[in-house]
Scaffold this motif. Structure first.
Motif, mmCIF file in Angstrom:
data_model
loop_
_atom_site.group_PDB
_atom_site.id
_atom_site.type_symbol
_atom_site.label_atom_id
_atom_site.label_comp_id
_atom_site.label_asym_id
_atom_site.label_seq_id
_atom_site.Cartn_x
_atom_site.Cartn_y
_atom_site.Cartn_z
ATOM 1 N N THR A 147 9.387 0.451 -21.114
ATOM 2 C CA THR A 147 10.379 0.882 -19.939
ATOM 3 C C THR A 147 9.620 0.332 -18.932
ATOM 4 O O THR A 147 8.341 0.008 -18.824
ATOM 5 C CB THR A 147 10.678 2.135 -19.997
ATOM 6 N N LYS A 148 10.434 0.096 -17.814
ATOM 7 C CA LYS A 148 9.933 -0.212 -16.481
ATOM 8 C C LYS A 148 8.824 0.616 -16.079
ATOM 9 O O LYS A 148 7.786 0.389 -15.730
ATOM 10 C CB LYS A 148 10.991 -0.230 -15.508
ATOM 11 N N LYS A 149 8.868 2.067 -16.352
ATOM 12 C CA LYS A 149 7.869 3.113 -16.032
ATOM 13 C C LYS A 149 6.629 2.703 -16.653
ATOM 14 O O LYS A 149 5.445 2.845 -16.170
ATOM 15 C CB LYS A 149 8.545 4.483 -16.647
ATOM 16 N N ASP A 150 6.655 2.372 -17.967
ATOM 17 C CA ASP A 150 5.621 2.045 -18.800
ATOM 18 C C ASP A 150 4.697 0.981 -18.300
ATOM 19 O O ASP A 150 3.559 0.918 -18.361
ATOM 20 C CB ASP A 150 5.987 1.689 -20.332
ATOM 21 N N ILE A 151 5.565 -0.012 -17.678
ATOM 22 C CA ILE A 151 4.954 -1.315 -17.243
ATOM 23 C C ILE A 151 4.252 -0.940 -15.915
ATOM 24 O O ILE A 151 3.164 -1.376 -15.760
ATOM 25 C CB ILE A 151 6.091 -2.358 -16.670
ATOM 26 N N LEU A 152 4.824 -0.087 -15.100
ATOM 27 C CA LEU A 152 4.309 0.290 -13.916
ATOM 28 C C LEU A 152 3.015 1.161 -14.296
ATOM 29 O O LEU A 152 2.009 0.745 -13.523
ATOM 30 C CB LEU A 152 5.079 1.059 -12.927
ATOM 31 N N ARG A 153 3.011 2.013 -15.117
ATOM 32 C CA ARG A 153 1.679 2.791 -15.492
ATOM 33 C C ARG A 153 0.770 1.967 -15.971
ATOM 34 O O ARG A 153 -0.338 2.045 -15.831
ATOM 35 C CB ARG A 153 2.079 3.897 -16.673
ATOM 36 N N HIS A 154 1.265 0.892 -16.956
ATOM 37 C CA HIS A 154 0.078 0.089 -17.349
ATOM 38 C C HIS A 154 -0.425 -0.692 -16.249
ATOM 39 O O HIS A 154 -1.889 -0.973 -16.274
ATOM 40 C CB HIS A 154 0.926 -0.895 -18.466
ATOM 41 N N LEU A 155 0.233 -1.182 -15.252
ATOM 42 C CA LEU A 155 -0.234 -2.051 -14.188
ATOM 43 C C LEU A 155 -1.240 -1.120 -13.506
ATOM 44 O O LEU A 155 -2.232 -1.738 -12.929
ATOM 45 C CB LEU A 155 0.891 -2.594 -13.248
ATOM 46 N N ALA A 156 -0.823 0.040 -13.250
ATOM 47 C CA ALA A 156 -1.763 0.943 -12.387
ATOM 48 C C ALA A 156 -3.047 0.988 -13.128
ATOM 49 O O ALA A 156 -4.162 1.003 -12.688
ATOM 50 C CB ALA A 156 -1.156 2.423 -12.352
ATOM 51 N N VAL A 157 -3.191 1.040 -14.689
ATOM 52 C CA VAL A 157 -4.440 1.138 -15.314
ATOM 53 C C VAL A 157 -5.107 -0.082 -14.978
ATOM 54 O O VAL A 157 -6.244 -0.225 -14.737
ATOM 55 C CB VAL A 157 -4.059 1.382 -16.821
ATOM 56 N N VAL A 158 -4.247 -1.205 -15.318
ATOM 57 C CA VAL A 158 -5.160 -2.534 -15.467
ATOM 58 C C VAL A 158 -5.675 -2.753 -13.945
ATOM 59 O O VAL A 158 -6.658 -3.583 -13.708
ATOM 60 C CB VAL A 158 -4.630 -3.624 -16.027
ATOM 61 N N HIS A 159 -4.950 -2.380 -12.891
ATOM 62 C CA HIS A 159 -5.501 -2.622 -11.603
ATOM 63 C C HIS A 159 -6.596 -1.793 -11.077
ATOM 64 O O HIS A 159 -7.088 -2.054 -9.866
ATOM 65 C CB HIS A 159 -4.230 -2.652 -10.497
ATOM 66 N N GLY A 170 0.664 -1.257 0.080
ATOM 67 C CA GLY A 170 -0.048 0.176 -0.109
ATOM 68 C C GLY A 170 0.885 1.032 -0.148
ATOM 69 O O GLY A 170 0.860 2.180 -0.848
ATOM 70 N N VAL A 171 1.966 1.233 0.759
ATOM 71 C CA VAL A 171 2.787 2.476 0.899
ATOM 72 C C VAL A 171 3.552 2.559 -0.463
ATOM 73 O O VAL A 171 3.757 3.769 -1.004
ATOM 74 C CB VAL A 171 3.957 2.303 2.026
ATOM 75 N N ILE A 172 4.141 1.613 -0.890
ATOM 76 C CA ILE A 172 4.615 1.656 -2.158
ATOM 77 C C ILE A 172 3.874 2.265 -3.342
ATOM 78 O O ILE A 172 4.306 3.155 -4.004
ATOM 79 C CB ILE A 172 5.308 0.287 -2.562
ATOM 80 N N LYS A 173 2.830 1.643 -3.463
ATOM 81 C CA LYS A 173 1.696 2.435 -4.212
ATOM 82 C C LYS A 173 1.327 3.852 -4.269
ATOM 83 O O LYS A 173 1.336 4.594 -5.003
ATOM 84 C CB LYS A 173 0.193 1.560 -4.239
ATOM 85 N N LEU A 174 1.059 3.998 -2.735
ATOM 86 C CA LEU A 174 0.697 5.290 -2.381
ATOM 87 C C LEU A 174 1.709 6.359 -2.711
ATOM 88 O O LEU A 174 1.628 7.507 -3.336
ATOM 89 C CB LEU A 174 0.188 5.674 -1.069
ATOM 90 N N GLN A 175 3.099 5.833 -2.401
ATOM 91 C CA GLN A 175 4.269 6.807 -2.563
ATOM 92 C C GLN A 175 4.653 6.830 -3.919
ATOM 93 O O GLN A 175 5.472 7.628 -4.400
ATOM 94 C CB GLN A 175 5.346 6.459 -1.797
ATOM 95 N N GLY A 176 4.041 5.840 -4.890
ATOM 96 C CA GLY A 176 4.489 5.991 -6.393
ATOM 97 C C GLY A 176 5.895 5.440 -6.423
ATOM 98 O O GLY A 176 6.308 5.737 -7.546
ATOM 99 N N TYR A 177 6.193 4.484 -5.622
ATOM 100 C CA TYR A 177 7.630 3.906 -5.654
ATOM 101 C C TYR A 177 7.684 3.100 -7.091
ATOM 102 O O TYR A 177 6.763 2.194 -7.337
ATOM 103 C CB TYR A 177 8.163 3.177 -4.420
ATOM 104 N N PRO A 178 8.736 3.185 -7.799
ATOM 105 C CA PRO A 178 8.752 2.276 -9.067
ATOM 106 C C PRO A 178 9.292 0.919 -8.732
ATOM 107 O O PRO A 178 10.228 0.502 -8.819
ATOM 108 C CB PRO A 178 9.971 2.820 -9.870
ATOM 109 N N PHE A 179 8.233 0.209 -7.929
ATOM 110 C CA PHE A 179 8.677 -1.362 -7.611
ATOM 111 C C PHE A 179 7.610 -2.008 -8.324
ATOM 112 O O PHE A 179 6.592 -2.099 -8.416
ATOM 113 C CB PHE A 179 8.227 -1.313 -6.288
ATOM 114 N N LEU A 180 8.374 -2.809 -9.229
ATOM 115 C CA LEU A 180 7.660 -3.982 -10.023
ATOM 116 C C LEU A 180 7.566 -5.226 -9.273
ATOM 117 O O LEU A 180 8.672 -5.732 -9.204
ATOM 118 C CB LEU A 180 8.539 -4.215 -11.482
ATOM 119 N N ASP A 181 6.630 -5.452 -8.764
ATOM 120 C CA ASP A 181 6.448 -6.687 -7.684
ATOM 121 C C ASP A 181 6.792 -8.009 -8.778
ATOM 122 O O ASP A 181 6.161 -8.256 -9.654
ATOM 123 C CB ASP A 181 5.083 -6.763 -7.067
#
Lengths: 766, 766
Positions: free
Chosen positions: B731-743, B573-584
């Motif tokens: 990029t990893k950034k794109d992946i994270l953004r994509h994940l944010a959308v789909v989630h 939750g904290v990672i998502k809230l803070q927007g850390y670039p963490f690809l689980d």
């Protein structure tokens, strides 16, 4: 290690196809055609790939025996299945989802239960059979000596137990005859009903978990025969243990139970998750160490080990432990016979001896591995390989002849270890604690250790269910206890020596049992090269932080020393010797090659040109080559890569297409680009059978990264391209062959060995 | 959760280049030229890549702050270093190899030592400071109450200890004032000297281990200030724990110690191996659970966890435990204050209550996560974020005001838990075991649990070192003990009720302490969603197989129930809230996309055409874009992919080239293909700065496999090609953004939240 085990390709012609989903037909009817000969319904790659989506994933024909699995495909198949399941709404959908989620838990619970019960059965039965060699219980023939004399003081002889005879020679002969009898019975059972039940099976389980298919290796027959054979083999007094085979047995349980659920039975990658959990359960009951079991599965056996697999492994291991504790086969409330507990702490100066034991363990381990592999090689090439039962008779006879004369070898291994580990207070097993006989005890222990090494290297490899954990521990424990007794005597005779300054003035200072513990750990570490899992297993046996430091240091030293004489434990040795196609994902690859130096060049490949392929030409390719897969290129001139099709599925597609109406040998095949024959009205659509997005790499890519792709992604083949052109192909087989070269394993027995491996590798698929 | 923590790009302009190896010069002098304008010494890719081999790997300029690391490159760099080391012969070579191999062990040993000592220091100091709020020791000011009254019977009041006052109101005020004082001191220390020392730092450690650079987060100042601040924060009586911050502190130790060895300090991937081991040491001392620590590191914190990392983690955790046991801060011989041991087994019917506690734990966990994240969001957006110290004062005042009035909240959390876990035999803490006051005890416990939830969600997020493990456990333990007391009373008053049939007729049947243990486990499981590691930690606390089954079931249920209310623990939750670039790498991706649907299309990319690029044009690209890397293509017309160059290194190469003789703005740049300007005599060779073998994929590849490539291979970007042509970049950034959308994380607070994440993600590099 015998010819039965060299993988034959006899099964390769038997097709074991899964039913084809009715929605997929490999036959297309041309509807319209544009001027350049391309189909007007030519796929729009971006949307089309999606349309195919789910169905494409179910195209795969079941894997052949002795082939490697495609992890990426199997995981994708599972995700696609889950996606479909998620779409199901309503109460039924909810119910399906919940029941789907609980399947894994049901299986691992059942495996844990079975593991606990089977382990208890093996413990009790083998003890009973073993005691039967001495005599029988008058109150009940089915009782072993311990249960027969239950509630009777150990010191006094028990009247209910009746020895067959009182004469030494008669006893000796009965001991030998029964030993041979049990061993031969076990050998015949195995030979007749389940040839895969031999040895401990850990090397094979590791290979299977690494993504290889060996049908029948984890079947019901193997399960039953291995359990029975193991009871007999243990009771026969041969130098073998039941720990390794128990892992094989629990994996069989896992494989049998998962057949109830198509989710697992029809997905090789998912199946391996259950098998990982099952192997944790096996070690859990073998050593009474549930956490050690999980770590063993993670560290030694499993290939991919996800978090959910870990959680299930843990559950399985815990259930197995709890069940075993409830059955309580030893009637001590303990999980294993040799659980240890010490009242005393260790002293700083003792570290010298523990370090010595660690180094000794590494040397012993390296020695056992070397000798065993050498004997196995001799066995594999000499005439003896045709007479496995005769071999068993000889080994059993030698073992019984020798063992009866040395008390430490006559008793059951687990019982011996349990007594070697014990403190002396209030007990005196085999006069081990008698200060007056210390010299003869040390002598007997050392003789036992040496003979045990000889017997173990002879035994591990004959056609019986047999593990090497326990014999290694016995060797180490004997050496350790001998050293412990020596140090204790030294301290008793020279209490003022500066080394013993930290000893208390009164009472005993040295606990020889702890030396046996450290010695056993070091020897087992030397043979298997386990690290964390071994320490945790020993930690769980003693249950205290006290002896963790000596154990850790012994394990570390034995690994370092052992590795100096050759990397890898005995299982890696067996895998290499047998030539199993196992790509170790823990080994580091450290050579300066690039892809193009290792790949099979495009000139040496058979490729399918999309622009000129008919059903007949495919048939011809299948007939005249035995490659396991073919890259598909646009044309032989420009060589642009289109995809990859495996032999397996191509065969299936061709056979199906031939039975269809309107398709003849000259019908063109459609691979997603132009059709070769413009006049044809019907064509064979091979897209559903083709991998249209194979993993590709630049042929300049370093082999280090290529290896990572194979190991981490679990791919079966890698296509090398440059500017879209196919340049070469690399399969798992090629990788293994390359590794064999760079590792220079010919060091061991010259060019010969490498060539034989090379030949064997050729038998595996890509 | 405050603005300090939102990553700023202020540091991005500061270059922190590592010294360039002298063997590499980016300047080439054209020696001859063939007719078609290509260099005659144009590289033969196959041999040339080898020639570059080692050196190419050292080209990398040090990573910028707030960028992701390139695992593949770093691992390859290490292997290349090892290869070079292996080639060194003789005694010196041998010595270098041995010292190289021992470095890791020296570091992890030092970390374990430091972890044990720091944990002991924090335990002793915080207890002393906490006791100082009540009074002082007359025999020595530096002694806490327990040590002051050592050897004096606990029941009798101790004369050496002198309370400041006997009056309730004065004590109350002193309690409040000292509480605020300690908290504010801690807050000021953190604010002035080490802003990164706030919270427990686990989310950030997890992000760093996932391959992100946060400079200073694991520095000496953070280490010192976090230790001091934690002592003060714990002593202030705020609702926080020291377990999580201890992991951050040990990671700081690891990071500080590894600076001594260039092998680790100059390789971010290798550095993370040490940090993984250090975090195991942290949990080992926090809970006295070395194996639990290793599994925690494996399961919760680490990204890649190789076998050797596991072995080192284990070593580190064991050393830390042994050191802590030797220091013996609690003078009980136990590793933690709340180690538990039970004499009684549990009864079958109790499982009902344990199941209830498991479900309750899941609900409580979900509640705490939700409330805490909501409050953090409010805090981040309201005016209060500018007054962190005021906030501390308010929270500390509220905490002290409330806590003093409830005995269960006034005492130290660890002490409370240790007493809640305990059996009643012979003890009666806070009259918990008094049968007559059971109703008021239950009331007080439930009130304590509710207030603790409120205080915890307020506290976890203020600008102090603070962990959430202990408060969660307190909530669960209070609920559990309350239930245990109720069940015990029920059984006492209605012993003949059918449920209690299995109870013994004499003596007590229910152990309320075990309910507290199960409750605490379930609540911690609900908040963190740990599984195996949590069970193992609790297993190590109790040291017996007896209570493993209830604990496992509670953990399983609390995870399932918690996950039903939102996947992932508080750290996710904290990672998502803070927007850390963490690809689980543990989450499963299960959506039906293909690469082309997610990638940045080639039309939207800035690419470098190899056939027409000069130094000036590169300069221009750098000036007008802020992309973190650029694909290199043969020409803008045919778009054949040649390689990829990161901004970082391009900048460095340009700057270096500009300083060289004979190079002007119009000098052509050489990327391994044709030179753009035929007339030039000197060119800038950019090959050493370019990744000539980037990982590529077909743009039809499913996103599932793309995700696997990113997670398992640790790549930073993926180039999509078809027939050699560049089609897009991911990029990893794109992946994270994509994940944010789909989630569909907008579910939580509408479109707003997603946009803010999107904006934040834009601040990260590729």
């Amino acid at each position: 290690m015998n010819s039965d085990f060299t993988f034959k390709r006899k099964d390769l012609n038997r097709r074991t196809a899964s039913p084809l989903p009715s929605s997929i037909s490999p036959i297309g009817v041309r509807t319209s055609r544009s001027n350049d000969g391309r189909l007007s319904q030519e796929p729009n790659v971006e949307t089309d790939a999606l349309d195919w989506g789910g169905d494409v994933l179910e195209r795969r024909v079941a894997y052949d025996n002795f082939t490697t699995i495609d992890w990426i495909h199997d995981f994708a198949k599972e995700r696609s299945r889950l996606r479909k399941l998620k779409k199901k709404k309503g109460t039924r959908g909810k119910w399906l989802q919940v029941s789907d989620a609980t399947q894994a838990w049901i299986i691992v619970f059942a495996v844990g239960l079975a593991a606990g019960l089977i382990a208890a059965l093996i413990d009790i039965s083998s003890e009973w059979l073993s005691d039967l060699r001495e005599g029988y219980c008058t109150t009940g023939f089915y009782l072993n000596k311990k249960f027969c004399c239950w509630e009777i003081d150990d010191g006094v002889s028990c009247d209910y137990w009746h020895n067959w005879t009182g004469k030494f020679w008669v006893s000796y002969i009965i001991y030998i005859v029964t030993g041979i009898g049990f061993a031969v019975t076990s050998g015949i059972l195995v030979k007749l009903y389940a040839p895969y039940a031999i040895w401990d099976g850990l090397a094979e389980v590791k290979t299977i978990l690494g993504g290889f298919i060996i049908k029948g290796f984890l079947g019901v027959w193997t399960l039953v025969i291995k359990s029975l054979g193991l009871i007999l083999a243990v009771a026969s007094g041969l130098s073998l243990g039941k720990e390794g085979p128990l892992v094989h047995i629990t994996c069989c349980c896992g494989n049998v139970f998962l057949r109830l659920f198509p989710k697992y039975s029809q997905n090789e990658a998912k199946k391996r998750e259950i098998l990982s959990a099952a192997s944790a359960g096996g070690i859990s009951v073998a050593f009474g160490a549930p956490i050690g079991g999980v770590l063993f599965s993670l560290e030694e056996v499993s290939y991919y080990f996800s978090d959910s697999t870990m959680w299930r492994s843990f559950f399985c291991a815990m259930v197995a432990s709890v069940v075993l504790q409830m059955v309580n086969p030893f009637r001590t409330g303990k999980l294993v016979l040799f659980q240890a507990s010490y009242n005393r702490d260790w002293h700083g100066f003792e570290m010298i001896f523990f370090v010595f034991l660690g180094i000794l363990g590494g040397l012993l381990g390296a020695l056992i591995i070397r000798l065993n592999l050498r004997i196995t090689r001799i066995r594999n090439t000499s005439f003896i390989r045709h007479y496995p039962i005769t071999e068993i008779v000889i080994v059993a006879a030698i073992t019984a002849l020798i063992s009866y004369l040395n008390i430490f070898m006559r008793v059951d291994s687990t019982e011996l270890i349990s007594n070697l580990f014990r403190e002396c207070e209030g007990n005196d097993y085999y006069t081990l604690c008698n200060h007056n006989t210390f010299a003869s005890n040390v002598g007997l222990l050392i003789v036992a250790a040496i003979l045990k090494i000889v017997l173990t290297v002879l035994t591990f490899g004959i056609q019986l269910p047999a593990g090497i954990f326990m014999p290694s521990m016995v060797v180490g424990a004997c050496c350790g206890r001998a050293l412990g007794i020596l140090v204790e005597a030294w301290q008793r005779y020279y209490p003022t020596f500066w080394l013993f300054a930290s000893c208390p003035p009164e009472g005993s200072c040295i606990t020889p049992g702890t030396y046996a513990l450290v010695g056993a750990t070091a020897a087992l570490g030397g043979v298997t090269r386990m690290t964390v899992s071994l320490v945790v297993i020993m930690f769980e046996l003693t249950g205290a932080l006290t002896y963790v430091l000596p154990i850790m240091i012994a394990v570390m030293l034995s690994k370092w020393v052992g590795d100096a004489f050759g990397k890898g434990g005995i299982y890696d040795g067996v895998i290499k010797l047998q030539g199993y196609p196992f790509l170790d994902n823990k080994e580091t690859y450290n050579y300066d090659f690039i892809g193009s130096q290792v790949m099979t060049r495009v000139d040496d490949l058979v490729v399918i040109p999309a622009n000129s392929t008919t059903l007949d030409s495919l048939d011809e390719i299948m007939q005249f080559t035995d490659y396991k897969g073919f890259p598909v290129v646009s044309s032989l001139r420009d060589m642009m890569l289109i995809g990859f099709i495996s032999r397996n599925e191509l065969r299936f597609a061709i056979d199906q297409a031939k039975r269809a109406d309107g398709i003849s040998g000259s019908s063109p095949c459609y691979f997603g680009t132009a059709l070769p024959v413009l006049e044809a009205t019907a064509y064979v659509d091979l897209r559903p059978w083709m991998d249209m997005t194979p993993i590709t790499a630049s042929y300049k890519l370093s082999m280090e990264t290529v290896m990572e792709l194979f190991r981490k992604m679990g791919i079966r083949y890698l296509l090398f391209v440059q500017n879209g052109k196919l340049h070469g192909l690399l399969t798992k087989k090629d990788i293994l062959r390359h590794l064999a070269v760079v590792h220079r394993i010919q060091r061991m027995d010259g060019e010969n060995r490498f060539h034989s491996l090379n030949l064997r590798l050729n038998e595996f698929d890509s």
